[in-house]
Enzyme design. Structure first.
Site, PDB file in Angstrom:
ATOM      1  N   GLU A 291      -0.877   1.088  -5.522  1.00 25.95           N
ATOM      2  CA  GLU A 291      -0.903   2.431  -6.110  1.00 25.95           C
ATOM      3  C   GLU A 291       0.215   2.623  -7.134  1.00 25.95           C
ATOM      4  O   GLU A 291       0.123   3.492  -8.005  1.00 25.95           O
ATOM      5  CB  GLU A 291      -0.780   3.494  -5.009  1.00 25.95           C
ATOM      6  CG  GLU A 291      -2.046   3.766  -4.216  1.00 25.95           C
ATOM      7  CD  GLU A 291      -2.339   2.744  -3.129  1.00 25.95           C
ATOM      8  OE1 GLU A 291      -1.516   1.822  -2.929  1.00 25.95           O
ATOM      9  OE2 GLU A 291      -3.398   2.848  -2.483  1.00 25.95           O
TER      10      GLU A 291
ATOM     11  N   ASP B 248      -5.078  21.949   8.666  1.00 28.72           N
ATOM     12  CA  ASP B 248      -5.443  20.912   7.697  1.00 28.72           C
ATOM     13  C   ASP B 248      -6.187  21.462   6.481  1.00 28.72           C
ATOM     14  O   ASP B 248      -6.524  22.638   6.421  1.00 28.72           O
ATOM     15  CB  ASP B 248      -6.270  19.828   8.396  1.00 28.72           C
ATOM     16  CG  ASP B 248      -5.769  18.448   8.029  1.00 28.72           C
ATOM     17  OD1 ASP B 248      -5.583  18.201   6.821  1.00 28.72           O
ATOM     18  OD2 ASP B 248      -5.560  17.627   8.929  1.00 28.72           O
TER      19      ASP B 248
ATOM     20  N   TRP C 250      -2.051   7.914   9.756  1.00 28.68           N
ATOM     21  CA  TRP C 250      -3.038   7.249   8.885  1.00 28.68           C
ATOM     22  C   TRP C 250      -4.355   7.194   9.645  1.00 28.68           C
ATOM     23  O   TRP C 250      -4.410   6.721  10.780  1.00 28.68           O
ATOM     24  CB  TRP C 250      -2.583   5.869   8.417  1.00 28.68           C
ATOM     25  CG  TRP C 250      -1.896   4.991   9.402  1.00 28.68           C
ATOM     26  CD1 TRP C 250      -2.315   4.655  10.651  1.00 28.68           C
ATOM     27  CD2 TRP C 250      -0.654   4.308   9.199  1.00 28.68           C
ATOM     28  NE1 TRP C 250      -1.428   3.810  11.245  1.00 28.68           N
ATOM     29  CE2 TRP C 250      -0.397   3.569  10.372  1.00 28.68           C
ATOM     30  CE3 TRP C 250       0.253   4.224   8.132  1.00 28.68           C
ATOM     31  CZ2 TRP C 250       0.733   2.776  10.515  1.00 28.68           C
ATOM     32  CZ3 TRP C 250       1.368   3.431   8.289  1.00 28.68           C
ATOM     33  CH2 TRP C 250       1.600   2.730   9.457  1.00 28.68           C
TER      34      TRP C 250
ATOM     35  N   ASN D 182       0.854  -1.185   0.000  1.00 33.44           N
ATOM     36  CA  ASN D 182       0.000   0.000   0.000  1.00 33.44           C
ATOM     37  C   ASN D 182       0.891   1.236   0.000  1.00 33.44           C
ATOM     38  O   ASN D 182       1.913   1.287   0.689  1.00 33.44           O
ATOM     39  CB  ASN D 182      -0.909   0.037   1.233  1.00 33.44           C
ATOM     40  CG  ASN D 182      -1.890   1.191   1.144  1.00 33.44           C
ATOM     41  OD1 ASN D 182      -2.769   1.191   0.280  1.00 33.44           O
ATOM     42  ND2 ASN D 182      -1.728   2.193   1.983  1.00 33.44           N
TER      43      ASN D 182
ATOM     44  N   TYR E  53       0.098  10.212   4.137  1.00 31.77           N
ATOM     45  CA  TYR E  53      -0.341  10.562   5.491  1.00 31.77           C
ATOM     46  C   TYR E  53       0.725  11.483   6.072  1.00 31.77           C
ATOM     47  O   TYR E  53       1.901  11.123   6.107  1.00 31.77           O
ATOM     48  CB  TYR E  53      -0.460   9.321   6.384  1.00 31.77           C
ATOM     49  CG  TYR E  53      -0.991   8.075   5.694  1.00 31.77           C
ATOM     50  CD1 TYR E  53      -2.317   8.000   5.281  1.00 31.77           C
ATOM     51  CD2 TYR E  53      -0.164   6.982   5.448  1.00 31.77           C
ATOM     52  CE1 TYR E  53      -2.800   6.854   4.650  1.00 31.77           C
ATOM     53  CE2 TYR E  53      -0.629   5.838   4.822  1.00 31.77           C
ATOM     54  CZ  TYR E  53      -1.938   5.784   4.419  1.00 31.77           C
ATOM     55  OH  TYR E  53      -2.409   4.662   3.792  1.00 31.77           O
ATOM     56  N   ARG E  54       0.290  12.633   6.558  1.00 33.36           N
ATOM     57  CA  ARG E  54       1.251  13.602   7.088  1.00 33.36           C
ATOM     58  C   ARG E  54       2.039  13.002   8.257  1.00 33.36           C
ATOM     59  O   ARG E  54       1.540  12.105   8.950  1.00 33.36           O
ATOM     60  CB  ARG E  54       0.513  14.843   7.564  1.00 33.36           C
ATOM     61  CG  ARG E  54      -0.266  14.551   8.839  1.00 33.36           C
ATOM     62  CD  ARG E  54      -0.842  15.787   9.435  1.00 33.36           C
ATOM     63  NE  ARG E  54      -1.372  15.534  10.739  1.00 33.36           N
ATOM     64  CZ  ARG E  54      -2.591  15.884  11.137  1.00 33.36           C
ATOM     65  NH1 ARG E  54      -3.416  16.476  10.300  1.00 33.36           N
ATOM     66  NH2 ARG E  54      -2.969  15.646  12.365  1.00 33.36           N
TER      67      ARG E  54
HETATM   68  C1  LIG Z   1      -1.596  16.461   0.969  1.00 33.06           C
HETATM   69  C2  LIG Z   1      -2.396  15.318   1.505  1.00 33.06           C
HETATM   70  C3  LIG Z   1      -2.275  14.962   2.827  1.00 33.06           C
HETATM   71  C4  LIG Z   1      -3.012  13.909   3.352  1.00 33.06           C
HETATM   72  N1  LIG Z   1      -2.882  13.578   4.660  1.00 33.06           N
HETATM   73  C5  LIG Z   1      -3.546  12.515   5.154  1.00 33.06           C
HETATM   74  C6  LIG Z   1      -3.334  12.109   6.486  1.00 33.06           C
HETATM   75  O1  LIG Z   1      -2.593  12.722   7.246  1.00 33.06           O
HETATM   76  N2  LIG Z   1      -4.009  11.005   6.924  1.00 33.06           N
HETATM   77  C7  LIG Z   1      -4.844  10.295   6.111  1.00 33.06           C
HETATM   78  O2  LIG Z   1      -5.400   9.283   6.555  1.00 33.06           O
HETATM   79  N3  LIG Z   1      -5.080  10.685   4.852  1.00 33.06           N
HETATM   80  C8  LIG Z   1      -4.445  11.769   4.344  1.00 33.06           C
HETATM   81  N4  LIG Z   1      -4.638  12.152   3.048  1.00 33.06           N
HETATM   82  C9  LIG Z   1      -5.597  11.398   2.215  1.00 33.06           C
HETATM   83  C10 LIG Z   1      -5.003  10.066   1.779  1.00 33.06           C
HETATM   84  O3  LIG Z   1      -3.769  10.244   1.171  1.00 33.06           O
HETATM   85  C11 LIG Z   1      -5.967   9.374   0.818  1.00 33.06           C
HETATM   86  O4  LIG Z   1      -7.182   9.152   1.484  1.00 33.06           O
HETATM   87  C12 LIG Z   1      -5.416   8.068   0.304  1.00 33.06           C
HETATM   88  O5  LIG Z   1      -6.341   7.509  -0.599  1.00 33.06           O
HETATM   89  C13 LIG Z   1      -5.166   7.102   1.430  1.00 33.06           C
HETATM   90  O6  LIG Z   1      -4.658   5.920   0.921  1.00 33.06           O
HETATM   91  P1  LIG Z   1      -5.034   4.509   1.502  1.00 33.06           P
HETATM   92  O7  LIG Z   1      -6.511   4.316   1.315  1.00 33.06           O
HETATM   93  O8  LIG Z   1      -4.216   3.584   0.691  1.00 33.06           O
HETATM   94  O9  LIG Z   1      -4.692   4.470   2.930  1.00 33.06           O
HETATM   95  C14 LIG Z   1      -3.913  13.200   2.517  1.00 33.06           C
HETATM   96  C15 LIG Z   1      -4.037  13.562   1.171  1.00 33.06           C
HETATM   97  C16 LIG Z   1      -3.285  14.619   0.665  1.00 33.06           C
HETATM   98  C17 LIG Z   1      -3.441  14.992  -0.778  1.00 33.06           C
END
Ligand SMILES: Cc1cc2nc3c(=O)[nH]c(=O)nc-3n(C[C@H](O)[C@H](O)[C@H](O)COP(=O)(O)O)c2cc1C
Length: 611
Positions: free
Chosen positions: A240, A289, A194, A176, A180-181
């Site tokens: 991805e 955020d 996450w 995966n 996630y920040r």
């Molecule tokens: C700049 C940016 C920051 C993000 N930060 C977070 C975060 O801190 N935590 C989170 O869960 N998703 C965050 N997201 C959204 C996830 O990247 C997005 O939901 C992604 O599909 C998650 O992937 P996953 O489903 O494989 O876990 C962020 C997206 C962007 C564009």
């Protein structure tokens, strides 16, 4: 614009330069609040401004880049298309070649359709991959050497904001990649933010249950398709990196980490290798955020860095998120267009959809459907609330296929003409995005569906709307005085719609809440006031809201309203409380502050901004 395949971030930055899309800042700037302030004003300039390249960052040997994706043109350049619709068209072509039979098949189709072709990531053949040209281990590891941004005044510290977090499922071995920040806690550790509903968290739970340490690798800076792919809501167990390969039309070259058993993009600028312990949590946040508010501090896993590797001359890349429009809006727009054909495989009746930026992606979606049978809109609403990350969505509005859901004027017209408050609302409860602050509960709350489609045979008709008498032209001063006489705390008004030939007449008010003047006080008084009888939809906002700014009032409405608590209905009329909520409204959770650079972080606690 031709489809271009970038191998790394450097090539993309060069392309932006050639296209006149990059501004270089050559004087030294600080990563603490200065880069973010410059990025904020740049990304808020018309059309998203330019990408910014900071040649010299104080206290860091590395340059930094921001706002790389933050305009319609740059997101297209990044993904190698002339128009984001073309991404959807390419997906449609794949679906046409191997149409899925059902939802399970759709997910399978994604893997097979992409992977059998030339998009599957491949092993880098280079002896020393560029992301490992420099290797830092042991006591030499110091995250503070990187120009990691302190973005907003009340942020808990520095945050890596554009990381590609790479993990592997313990049960399936599938990779995966999510964005996630990561809050930097010290030289060698960060938070791992996450959210509970995300795939990264799901994989983490596998390790937690098994009591095993979880290997994690983080790439910072890669070719733009790879960066984008980390943000895309791909179904669980679909890599991805395959999506990145599909977008670039060429596989992503991967290489194995040196201190953990994971692969990372070989041409990344920086890689942080390390692990997350199964049983370690630490307070993370607050952080400014993409909702335009600070997300609240909470406990999250901790990432321990075992090695930092990087290119010889790497560029650190970051994003600043905040009240829309910001850079992430363009990444989200790409997702909206790319995922439409995939959504249509499950919901063929969906013609198009739009996630207005004011809704910060999880608060509202407007969907147009080809309506075929009674209550078809409700079926779509219920279905979407069970569908991937669409299930976070708080409000869903459904319109007929004759309406362009991306056209706010057409949607508003439908709302004014069709919306019958007594028949068109679908109430529900369900999961909400972790960043939602309107619900009194974290991650869960009330939702609203609004069916604006025309009624067909088999559906109960909308109620005829009673005739209302409205002065030819309201004397706004007299109206305001009349409202103030009936309801204390009203400060000003804006008549949004007052056409009596239409079903809905909408009034916007600015109020000052105070002891005894809570949301329910305003709702009762406003619904009772005789002078307000011609208006059947009344929205009220806090005193600091510019009610003349359409984008601002929509943003506040979508963010602040819990549809179950704050939409008060009475006999075909409604009052909506779009203000901040507190214990007087039954909201015992902390309410986050809005982002602003005007707050001095060092005085913030004294001023009561930081609790
Ligand atoms: C700049 C940016 C920051 C993000 N930060 C977070 C975060 O801190 N935590 C989170 O869960 N998703 C965050 N997201 C959204 C996830 O990247 C997005 O939901 C992604 O599909 C998650 O992937 P996953 O489903 O494989 O876990 C962020 C997206 C962007 C564009």
């Amino acid at each position: 614009m031709k489809s271009v395949k970038y191998n790394n971030l450097g090539e993309f930055i060069q392309a932006l330069k050639r296209e006149g899309e990059l501004k270089t800042i050559s004087h030294p700037v600080s990563a603490v609040l200065e880069i973010s302030k410059l990025t904020d004003s740049e990304s808020k300039s018309p059309g998203g401004g330019k990408a910014l390249f900071f040649e010299k960052v104080k206290d860091s040997p590395f340059p930094a880049a921001t706002n790389l994706f933050g305009s319609s043109r740059r997101i297209c350049l990044a993904l190698g298309v002339e128009n984001l619709e073309h991404l959807g068209d390419r997906i449609r072509e794949i679906i046409r070649m191997s149409p899925p039979k059902d939802l399970r098949d759709m997910l399978g189709m994604l893997t097979t359709a992409f992977s059998v072709s030339r998009f599957f990531p491949r092993k880098s053949r280079v002896k020393v991959p560029s992301c490992q040209q420099v290797v830092i281990k042991g006591d030499d590891i110091n995250l503070f050497d990187l120009p990691i941004l302190h973005c907003w005044p009340q942020d808990a510290g520095r945050f890596i904001t554009l990381p590609l977090v790479i993990t592997q499922s313990l049960s399936t071995g599938k990779r995966n990649v999510g964005m996630y920040r990561m809050q930097v806690f010290d030289r060698k550790t960060t938070g791992m933010h996450w959210h509970i509903h995300k795939d990264g968290s799901n994989y983490f739970n596998e390790y937690r249950k098994a009591g095993k340490r979880m290997p994690v690798a983080v790439a910072i800076g890669a070719d733009p398709a790879t960066i984008y792919a980390a943000t895309a809501p791909m179904p669980r167990n679909v890599d991805e990196m395959i999506l990145a390969g599909f977008i670039r039309n060429a596989p992503v070259a991967m290489t194995r980490c040196l201190t953990c058993d994971l692969e990372v993009p070989a041409e990344a600028e920086f890689v942080l290798e390390g692990y997350v312990e199964p049983d370690e949590l630490r307070r993370e946040g607050p952080f400014g955020d993409h909702t335009g508010y600070y997300s609240l501090a909470d406990d999250y896993p901790v990432f321990h860095v075992t090695a930092i590797t990087h290119r010889k001359s790497p560029v650190y890349c970051a994003t600043l998120v905040g009240r829309p429009p910001m850079e992430d809006c363009y990444l989200a727009k790409a997702t909206e267009r790319l995922f439409l054909p995939l959504l249509q495989t499950v919901f063929p009746e969906i013609m198009d959809y739009w996630l207005p930026w004011e809704g910060v992606f999880h608060n509202i979606v407007i969907v147009s459907i080809k309506k075929e049978y009674p209550r078809h809109a409700q079926k779509v609403i219920s279905g979407l609330w069970g569908q991937g990350q669409m299930s976070f969505c708080k409000a869903i509005i459904v319109v007929d296929e004759t309406v362009d859901p991306k056209n706010p004027i057409q949607v508003m017209q439908r709302l004014v003409d069709n919306f019958d408050l007594t028949t068109d609302i679908v109430n529900a409860q369900g999961i909400l995005d972790v960043l939602d602050h309107s619900s009194p509960f974290a991650n869960f709350g009330n939702k609203i569906g609004i069916d604006l489609t025309d009624r067909i045979i088999g559906e109960p008709l909308r109620n005829p709307f009673p005739p209302v008498s409205m002065p030819e032209k309201f004397n706004e001063d007299a109206l305001l005085s009349g409202i103030q006489a009936a309801c204390k705390g009203v400060l000003s008004l804006r008549i949004l719609r007052d056409d009596t030939a239409r079903r809905n007449r909408i009034l916007v008010l600015k109020v000052r809440k105070a002891a005894g003047l809570s949301g329910s006080y305003f709702a009762e008084q406003l619904l009772d006031a005789d002078i307000l009888q011609p208006f059947n939809l009344i929205l009220f906002y806090d005193s600091n809201v510019d009610i003349l700014d359409n984008s601002f009032i929509l943003w506040k409405l979508f963010n602040n309203v819990d549809p179950g608590r704050d939409v008060i209905l009475r006999q075909g009329r409604s009052v909506i409380d779009a203000c901040k909520k507190g214990p007087e409204e039954g909201h015992d959770r902390e309410w986050p502050d809005e982002l602003s650079f005007d707050v001095n972080p060092f005085n913030a606690r004294k001023e009561g901004y930081i609790r």
